[in-house]
Design an enzyme around this catalytic site. Structure first.
Site, PDB file in Angstrom:
ATOM      1  N   GLU A   1      -6.719   0.842   6.821  1.00 34.34           N
ATOM      2  CA  GLU A   1      -7.756   0.583   5.824  1.00 34.34           C
ATOM      3  C   GLU A   1      -7.245   0.974   4.457  1.00 34.34           C
ATOM      4  O   GLU A   1      -6.649   2.035   4.283  1.00 34.34           O
ATOM      5  CB  GLU A   1      -9.028   1.355   6.160  1.00 34.34           C
ATOM      6  CG  GLU A   1     -10.218   0.962   5.310  1.00 34.34           C
ATOM      7  CD  GLU A   1     -11.536   1.316   5.970  1.00 34.34           C
ATOM      8  OE1 GLU A   1     -12.588   0.922   5.423  1.00 34.34           O
ATOM      9  OE2 GLU A   1     -11.515   1.975   7.030  1.00 34.34           O
ATOM     10  N   GLY A   2      -7.462   0.106   3.479  1.00 32.98           N
ATOM     11  CA  GLY A   2      -7.026   0.368   2.109  1.00 32.98           C
ATOM     12  C   GLY A   2      -8.208   0.461   1.169  1.00 32.98           C
ATOM     13  O   GLY A   2      -9.362   0.594   1.593  1.00 32.98           O
ATOM     14  N   GLY A   3      -7.905   0.371  -0.116  1.00 29.15           N
ATOM     15  CA  GLY A   3      -8.937   0.533  -1.123  1.00 29.15           C
ATOM     16  C   GLY A   3      -9.958  -0.595  -1.139  1.00 29.15           C
ATOM     17  O   GLY A   3     -11.102  -0.392  -1.536  1.00 29.15           O
ATOM     18  N   PHE A   4      -9.551  -1.815  -0.697  1.00 28.75           N
ATOM     19  CA  PHE A   4     -10.453  -2.955  -0.806  1.00 28.75           C
ATOM     20  C   PHE A   4     -10.911  -3.497   0.540  1.00 28.75           C
ATOM     21  O   PHE A   4     -11.633  -4.483   0.590  1.00 28.75           O
ATOM     22  CB  PHE A   4      -9.794  -4.080  -1.609  1.00 28.75           C
ATOM     23  CG  PHE A   4      -9.440  -3.670  -3.005  1.00 28.75           C
ATOM     24  CD1 PHE A   4     -10.420  -3.216  -3.863  1.00 28.75           C
ATOM     25  CD2 PHE A   4      -8.130  -3.713  -3.443  1.00 28.75           C
ATOM     26  CE1 PHE A   4     -10.106  -2.827  -5.150  1.00 28.75           C
ATOM     27  CE2 PHE A   4      -7.806  -3.332  -4.729  1.00 28.75           C
ATOM     28  CZ  PHE A   4      -8.797  -2.884  -5.587  1.00 28.75           C
ATOM     29  N   GLY A   5     -10.490  -2.872   1.630  1.00 27.90           N
ATOM     30  CA  GLY A   5     -10.936  -3.364   2.923  1.00 27.90           C
ATOM     31  C   GLY A   5     -10.039  -2.900   4.053  1.00 27.90           C
ATOM     32  O   GLY A   5      -9.103  -2.126   3.856  1.00 27.90           O
ATOM     33  N   ALA A   6     -10.355  -3.376   5.257  1.00 29.19           N
ATOM     34  CA  ALA A   6      -9.627  -2.972   6.459  1.00 29.19           C
ATOM     35  C   ALA A   6      -8.829  -4.145   7.016  1.00 29.19           C
ATOM     36  O   ALA A   6      -9.137  -5.313   6.764  1.00 29.19           O
ATOM     37  CB  ALA A   6     -10.613  -2.463   7.507  1.00 29.19           C
TER      38      ALA A   6
ATOM     39  N   LYS B   1      -7.235  -9.318   7.257  1.00 31.10           N
ATOM     40  CA  LYS B   1      -7.657  -8.393   6.208  1.00 31.10           C
ATOM     41  C   LYS B   1      -9.033  -8.804   5.712  1.00 31.10           C
ATOM     42  O   LYS B   1      -9.215  -9.890   5.163  1.00 31.10           O
ATOM     43  CB  LYS B   1      -6.651  -8.418   5.044  1.00 31.10           C
ATOM     44  CG  LYS B   1      -6.981  -7.451   3.908  1.00 31.10           C
ATOM     45  CD  LYS B   1      -5.916  -7.529   2.819  1.00 31.10           C
ATOM     46  CE  LYS B   1      -6.198  -6.590   1.666  1.00 31.10           C
ATOM     47  NZ  LYS B   1      -5.169  -6.679   0.603  1.00 31.10           N
TER      48      LYS B   1
ATOM     49  N   LEU C   1      -6.087  -1.843  12.287  1.00 29.00           N
ATOM     50  CA  LEU C   1      -4.701  -1.400  12.066  1.00 29.00           C
ATOM     51  C   LEU C   1      -4.602  -0.408  10.914  1.00 29.00           C
ATOM     52  O   LEU C   1      -3.683   0.403  10.858  1.00 29.00           O
ATOM     53  CB  LEU C   1      -3.806  -2.610  11.764  1.00 29.00           C
ATOM     54  CG  LEU C   1      -3.672  -3.653  12.879  1.00 29.00           C
ATOM     55  CD1 LEU C   1      -2.918  -4.872  12.376  1.00 29.00           C
ATOM     56  CD2 LEU C   1      -2.965  -3.054  14.084  1.00 29.00           C
TER      57      LEU C   1
ATOM     58  N   ASP D   1       3.344  -4.572  -7.313  1.00 28.62           N
ATOM     59  CA  ASP D   1       2.973  -3.510  -6.373  1.00 28.62           C
ATOM     60  C   ASP D   1       4.003  -3.385  -5.255  1.00 28.62           C
ATOM     61  O   ASP D   1       3.650  -3.290  -4.072  1.00 28.62           O
ATOM     62  CB  ASP D   1       1.581  -3.779  -5.793  1.00 28.62           C
ATOM     63  CG  ASP D   1       0.928  -2.509  -5.232  1.00 28.62           C
ATOM     64  OD1 ASP D   1       1.368  -1.402  -5.600  1.00 28.62           O
ATOM     65  OD2 ASP D   1      -0.016  -2.621  -4.436  1.00 28.62           O
TER      66      ASP D   1
END
Length: 424
Positions: free
Chosen positions: A123-128, A144, A121, A239
C-alpha cells in the site's frame, strides 16, 4: 466578497533560513462565493418579449422550456469536469489503438477476490496494490486501486495511463489495462513475482548476488536511455528509486510507476514542474528550483546504483550513519577505500572492477553540480567497462545557493558549487 476583489491570486511561500528543509503541501482547495451572472443573447431576449406580448400562454410555455433547457445544460456542464473530459478523451485515444485494454470493475473485483486483504501486495500514498488472475488471458496481474477521494492519485492515474501506454521497452513495466468506473480508478500491470528491488536490498526477501545486481543496474540504465533519448519525446520519470524498480521471474528489471512522469521535447531544457518525488533521491537543483530534467533523473539513478552496491538506504531507518549515502561513499572514494562500502551480504563474491565502476558511476551521476553529471549513455559506457572511469573531486562538491535580487524576482536562486570539507 466583502473583503476580496473579483479577481485574486492565491499562492504559498515557505522559508528555511540557514537550514535545509522540505515543506510539503499535501492537499489544498479553493472555493468562492462569487456568482457571476451569465449574459443572455439580446436577440433571444427580444424574441421572448415579442412572443410574450403576442400570446401570453404560448410565451409562458416557451419561457418555461428555455429555463428548463438552461438548467439541464448547466447540470450537464457541471458534471462534465475537466477530469471527466480528460478521461473521455483518454478512452477514445486508447480504445482506437492496440495496447492496454479497458476492464470493467466487475472483472477486476473477480480477479482479486473482491480486493481481499489476502491478495494485497502493498500500500502506498494513493492506494493499494493487489495480486490478481485473469482467467480469459490466463495471466497473473498486479492491480493498483487508487484511494477514493484522492485527487492527486487520480491525476497520477491519468498521467500514467497516457504515458506508459505509449512506451514499449523490455525494461519498463507493461500496463495491461485500466478501469475508471464511477469513483474507482484502477491500473492493471503485469505481475512481478520477485517484487521490488528495495525488498531485496533492505527487506526480508532473499539477498541478490553480485551478478544479478550488476545486471539490474544495466537494465535500469537501458530503461532510462530509452526514456531520455530513444523514444519520440523525452520522458522525465521524476521518481526513480529502488522501490519503483521491479523484478520479474528471472530478476530482469522493469521500471514502473509513471504517475509523476513528464513529457518534453528532446531539445527542451529543464522544465518547471513543481517538486515531486522521494527525499534521498532528489537532485539538489531540483529541490531548489522545482525544475525537472534528464539530469535530475540521472541523479536519482546514481543514488540507486549506490544502494545496489552497498545494500544501504539513501536516507531513513536502517542507515548505519547519520551521513547521507552519497556523502559517505564520496568520503571513501577520496581516501581510496571504496571497497569498505560494499554490501556485507555479498561477502567476497563480487567482481572488484565492476563494483568500483558501479560506485564511481553512481557518484558521477549523483554529482551535486548537474553540469558535471554524465548523460545516461555516457554512464552506460563506463558501467560496461567500455570507457575509462571519470576523475571526480577528492572531496564532494557542495551546492551553495546565493539568492540575488534578480533571482528573487524570478523565484530562481543562482547556484554555485565549491569543494568543502564535509567532516563533522
Amino acid at each position: 466578497m466583502t473583503v476580496l476583489p473579483e479577481w485574486v491570486m492565491v499562492g504559498f511561500s515557505a522559508a528555511t533560513g540557514q537550514y535545509v528543509e522540505r515543506h510539503t503541501l499535501q492537499y489544498w482547495e479553493f472555493g468562492s462565493s462569487l456568482t457571476v451572472a451569465e449574459d443572455t443573447s439580446g436577440n433571444k431576449a427580444r424574441n421572448v418579449r415579442i412572443v410574450v406580448s403576442i400570446v401570453v400562454p404560448v410565451g409562458v410555455l416557451i419561457a418555461g422550456t428555455i429555463i428548463a433547457f438552461i438548467i439541464w445544460k448547466r447540470k450537464k456542464h457541471a458534471k462534465r469536469t475537466p477530469e471527466t473530459t480528460n478521461l473521455t478523451s483518454m478512452n477514445d485515444d486508447l480504445e482506437r489503438g492496440a495496447g492496454p485494454r479497458r476492464f470493467s470493475y466487475t472483472d477486476l473485483a473477480s480477479a482479486t477476490n473482491n480486493f481481499s486483504e489476502q491478495r494485497k501486495l502493498g500500500e502506498g500514498g494513493f492506494g493499494a496494490v493487489y495480486r490478481g488472475y485473469l482467467n480469459d488471458l490466463d495471466v497473473e496481474i498486479a492491480v493498483k486501486r487508487i484511494s477514493s477521494g484522492s485527487k492527486q492519485g487520480r491525476k497520477e492515474y491519468v498521467t500514467e495511463v497516457k504515458v506508459i501506454s505509449q512506451l514499449r521497452h523490455r525494461n519498463l513495466v507493461q500496463l495491461v489495462g485500466w478501469c475508471h468506473d464511477k469513483n474507482d480508478f484502477i491500473l492493471v500491470y503485469e505481475f512481478m513475482p520477485n517484487g521490488s528491488l528495495d525488498s531485496h536490498l533492505f527487506g526480508r526477501r532473499s539477498p541478490l548476488t553480485w551478478s544479478v545486481r550488476y545486471r539490474i543496474s544495466l537494465g535500469l540504465a537501458s530503461a532510462l536511455l530509452y526514456l531520455h533519448e530513444e523514444w519520440e519525446q523525452c520522458v522525465v520519470h521524476r521518481d526513480i528509486k529502488s522501490s519503483n524498480v521491479m523484478l520479474d521471474s528471472s530478476f530482469n528489471v522493469k521500471l514502473g510507476d509513471f504517475g509523476l512522469a513528464k513529457l518534453m521535447d528532446h531539445e527542451q531544457g529543464p522544465k518547471t514542474t513543481g517538486l515531486a518525488g522521494t527525499i534521498g533521491y532528489l537532485a539538489p537543483e531540483y529541490i531548489s528550483t522545482g525544475r525537472a530534467s534528464k539530469e535530475s533523473d540521472v541523479y536519482s539513478f546514481g543514488v540507486v546504483l549506490l544502494e545496489i552496491a552497498t545494500g544501504r538506504k539513501s536516507v531513513g531507518p536502517g542507515r548505519k550513519s547519520d551521513m547521507g549515502l552519497v556523502e559517505w561513499i564520496w568520503g571513501l572514494y577520496g581516501t581510496g577505500e571504496l571497497i569498505l562500502a560494499v554490501d556485507d551480504k555479498l561477502g567476497k563474491e563480487f567482481d572488484e572492477k565492476q563494483v568500483e565502476s558501479l560506485m564511481i558511476v553512481g557518484l558521477w551521476c549523483a554529482h551535486p553540480d548537474y553540469n558535471s553529471r554524465p548523460s545516461i549513455r555516457q554512464a552506460i559506457h563506463v558501467l560496461c567497462l567500455e570507457s575509462p572511469l571519470p576523475n571526480l573531486p577528492v572531496k564532494m562538491p557542495v551546492p551553495t545557493y546565493q539568492v540575488s535580487l534578480s533571482s528573487v524576482s524570478s523565484s530562481e536562486p543562482s547556484v554555485t558549487y565549491s569543494s568543502m570539507d564535509l567532516g563533522r
